[in-house]
Motif scaffolding. Structure first.
Motif, mmCIF file in Angstrom:
data_model
loop_
_atom_site.group_PDB
_atom_site.id
_atom_site.type_symbol
_atom_site.label_atom_id
_atom_site.label_comp_id
_atom_site.label_asym_id
_atom_site.label_seq_id
_atom_site.Cartn_x
_atom_site.Cartn_y
_atom_site.Cartn_z
ATOM 1 N N GLU A 23 7.792 16.972 -0.536
ATOM 2 C CA GLU A 23 9.152 16.781 -0.056
ATOM 3 C C GLU A 23 10.080 16.519 -1.243
ATOM 4 O O GLU A 23 9.872 15.584 -2.009
ATOM 5 N N PHE A 24 11.140 17.334 -1.359
ATOM 6 C CA PHE A 24 12.076 17.187 -2.470
ATOM 7 C C PHE A 24 12.766 15.832 -2.408
ATOM 8 O O PHE A 24 12.980 15.175 -3.437
ATOM 9 N N ALA A 25 13.120 15.383 -1.201
ATOM 10 C CA ALA A 25 13.800 14.092 -1.070
ATOM 11 C C ALA A 25 12.914 12.960 -1.574
ATOM 12 O O ALA A 25 13.394 12.009 -2.212
ATOM 13 N N ASP A 26 11.600 13.056 -1.310
ATOM 14 C CA ASP A 26 10.676 12.032 -1.807
ATOM 15 C C ASP A 26 10.612 12.046 -3.333
ATOM 16 O O ASP A 26 10.536 10.993 -3.973
ATOM 17 N N GLN A 27 10.653 13.251 -3.905
ATOM 18 C CA GLN A 27 10.604 13.351 -5.367
ATOM 19 C C GLN A 27 11.851 12.752 -6.000
ATOM 20 O O GLN A 27 11.780 12.069 -7.022
ATOM 21 N N VAL A 28 13.014 13.009 -5.394
ATOM 22 C CA VAL A 28 14.260 12.442 -5.919
ATOM 23 C C VAL A 28 14.233 10.924 -5.796
ATOM 24 O O VAL A 28 14.635 10.205 -6.722
ATOM 25 N N ALA A 29 13.733 10.425 -4.666
ATOM 26 C CA ALA A 29 13.664 8.972 -4.481
ATOM 27 C C ALA A 29 12.725 8.332 -5.504
ATOM 28 O O ALA A 29 13.009 7.251 -6.034
ATOM 29 N N GLU A 30 11.608 9.016 -5.779
ATOM 30 C CA GLU A 30 10.672 8.491 -6.776
ATOM 31 C C GLU A 30 11.312 8.451 -8.157
ATOM 32 O O GLU A 30 11.138 7.493 -8.917
ATOM 33 N N GLU A 63 2.276 9.951 -0.830
ATOM 34 C CA GLU A 63 2.860 11.280 -0.621
ATOM 35 C C GLU A 63 1.819 12.234 -0.051
ATOM 36 O O GLU A 63 2.107 13.013 0.875
ATOM 37 N N PHE A 64 0.603 12.164 -0.569
ATOM 38 C CA PHE A 64 -0.466 13.031 -0.056
ATOM 39 C C PHE A 64 -0.797 12.668 1.390
ATOM 40 O O PHE A 64 -1.031 13.550 2.221
ATOM 41 N N GLN A 65 -0.821 11.378 1.696
ATOM 42 C CA GLN A 65 -1.101 10.952 3.066
ATOM 43 C C GLN A 65 -0.045 11.491 4.031
ATOM 44 O O GLN A 65 -0.376 11.954 5.132
ATOM 45 N N ARG A 66 1.224 11.444 3.619
ATOM 46 C CA ARG A 66 2.291 11.961 4.489
ATOM 47 C C ARG A 66 2.144 13.457 4.724
ATOM 48 O O ARG A 66 2.478 13.961 5.803
#
Length: 481
Positions: free
Chosen positions: A167-174, A41-44
């Motif tokens: 990114e909220f979408a990344d958090q939901v996916a996680e 996530e940090f890399q993105r």
């Protein structure tokens, strides 16, 4: 190796304290170390907004160039691959060798949220760009309108710190991935087990034997748990219980002891694991029989070979403890494990570098509790801290409350879980009407569960442990004559 001067062209030394003008360089090293640690996530967030100009020394620019080279071809970004890329470009020795690259990762684990350091790097980059524009425009005798036009263009295309938001979408996916993982688990024990059935629960295949614990997730990552009691009640034995359960689960464990030296902690562990002799026998062990020495040797071999444990009796400041945790994480990863949980045996005995100065004790304690909470979140570990209750908690035979925590309301505020201990015999002796082994455990606070639950343990202080209480015999009244 000597530590470089803050302004030397060097990747720096993990744990070295920067001077006031070196915080930008520190942030650059933290950003590189976090990129190398594999935080996707940090890399993105970071790679699209960083450039070579974001870094101020040839060494850091070389490491960043190696990272972007790997990113362009879709290869994994971590310390070994970056070392290999630098070596292939004949740049590895120039940055200080593989050890210097590894130190970047270690240093990134000892600081606050990496996203904050990314923001600092972006802001410093923009300040340098502004300075360069102003110098160039002044040298060319530009008009004020030309200067403002250049600055407006820079503001539109320069470092935009808002891109560092997650990114909220990344958090939901996680979260969805975590839910799916939990579906396949045999129990809801997502954290480090406590070793107590009343807390962990019992998850038998037979539904009739199952029992949900008061902490069904165990000691969870990013959570701060307090074990609170008055002196002499038994919090050390309780913490040793939790430490032993964590080590036996395969977790990587760090134990900070500001109350007792490391050798005494080891003696408590051995005493609890051997289960044959009281603690005083280890002070003068001449009458321990041969089979007892065999058992002691067996326990010592087992914990040395199988436990991932670091006991530190020197680090008493937050900064020192953070450095120990970072070093322990590297050690445990080399052993095929990871840092999962950290213990502090007495938060009121921690210290502030140079003394607390004008701060009141409750303010200093607030700093310690907030620091431990922050470390748990930033390092993604569970934290268990022992705290002392104030004297009013022994008035009468009453159970401890949150407001009994000695010295700071911040302890209650920062803690996710507060486990209170009460042993009436330790307060009132024989006059209390209780036996010495009766230990009452109170779930004073459970942020994500039900508080107020009370259960009992058997306190076996002479064996450095507690146990499930034996069933008490219910007196049967005699039949009438």
């Amino acid at each position: 190796m000597t530590e470089p001067h803050p302004h030397d062209d060097s990747l720096g030394v993990a744990g070295a304290a920067p001077d006031a003008g070196d915080y930008s360089a520190l942030s650059e090293r933290v950003v590189l170390g976090t990129l190398l640690d594999g935080d996707a996530e940090f890399q993105r967030s970071a790679l699209p907004v960083l450039t070579a100009e974001s870094f101020t020394t040839p060494d850091t620019r070389a490491v960043f160039h190696a990272i972007t080279t790997l990113a362009r071809v879709g290869d994994a970004i971590d310390a070994p691959t970056v070392v290999q890329t630098l070596d292939e470009a004949n740049l590895l020795s120039g940055v200080g060798g593989p050890a210097a690259v590894t130190r970047l990762v270690t240093e990134s684990l000892t600081v606050a949220v990496p996203r904050v350091h990314l923001q600092r790097v972006l802001e410093a980059t923009q300040r340098r760009q502004v300075h360069e524009v102003m110098s160039r425009m002044l040298a060319s005798r530009a008009t004020p309108d030309q200067v403002f036009a250049e600055l407006d263009a820079l503001r539109e295309t320069g470092a935009d710190v808002s891109v560092t938001l997650p990114e909220f979408a990344d958090q939901v996916a996680e979260y969805q991935r975590e839910l799916q993982r939990r579906r396949t688990m045999d129990s809801p024990l997502v954290g480090v087990p406590t070793g107590w059935k009343d807390l962990d629960g019992v998850y038998d295949p037979d539904p009739n034997r199952r029992r949900i614990g008061y902490l069904p997730g165990g000691f969870e990552r990013k959570h701060l748990a307090l074990v609170a009691a008055r002196p002499g009640v038994g919090k050390t034995s309780v913490v040793i219980d939790f430490l032993r359960a964590a080590c036996k689960s395969g977790a990587g464990v760090v134990f900070f002891s500001n109350e007792m030296p490391a050798q005494e902690i080891i003696e408590l562990i051995v005493c609890a694991e051997v289960k044959l002799y009281k603690r005083d026998r280890y002070k003068w062990p001449e009458d321990i029989p041969p089979h007892g020495w065999d058992k002691i040797a067996e326990v010592q071999a087992d914990i040395t070979r199988n436990w991932h444990l670091v006991i530190d009796d020197q680090a008493s400041t937050l900064a020192d403890q953070r450095r120990v945790l970072a070093a322990a994480r590297m050690k445990f990863r080399d052993e095929g494990a990871d840092l999962d949980i950290a213990f502090q045996d007495f938060i009121q005995r921690m210290s502030t570098p140079g003394g607390r100065g004008a701060k009141a004790q409750h303010e200093e304690l607030g700093d310690f509790s907030k620091g431990w909470k922050d470390m748990a979140k930033e390092l993604n570990v569970a934290a268990v801290v022992a705290a002392q209750l104030n004297r009013s908690s022994v008035e009468g035979d009453r159970l401890p409350r949150a407001d009994d925590l000695r010295g700071s309301g911040s302890l209650e505020q920062d803690a996710d879980v507060i486990i209170g201990l009460h042993r009436p015999y330790a307060v009132g002796g024989q006059d209390s009407g209780h036996t010495a082994d009766e230990l009452k455990v109170v779930m004073i606070k459970v942020r994500h569960g039900a508080a107020g639950q009370v259960f009992e343990r058997a306190f076996l202080g002479e064996l450095a442990q507690t146990s499930e209480p034996a069933p008490r015999a219910i007196p049967v009244p005699e039949p009438p004559a």
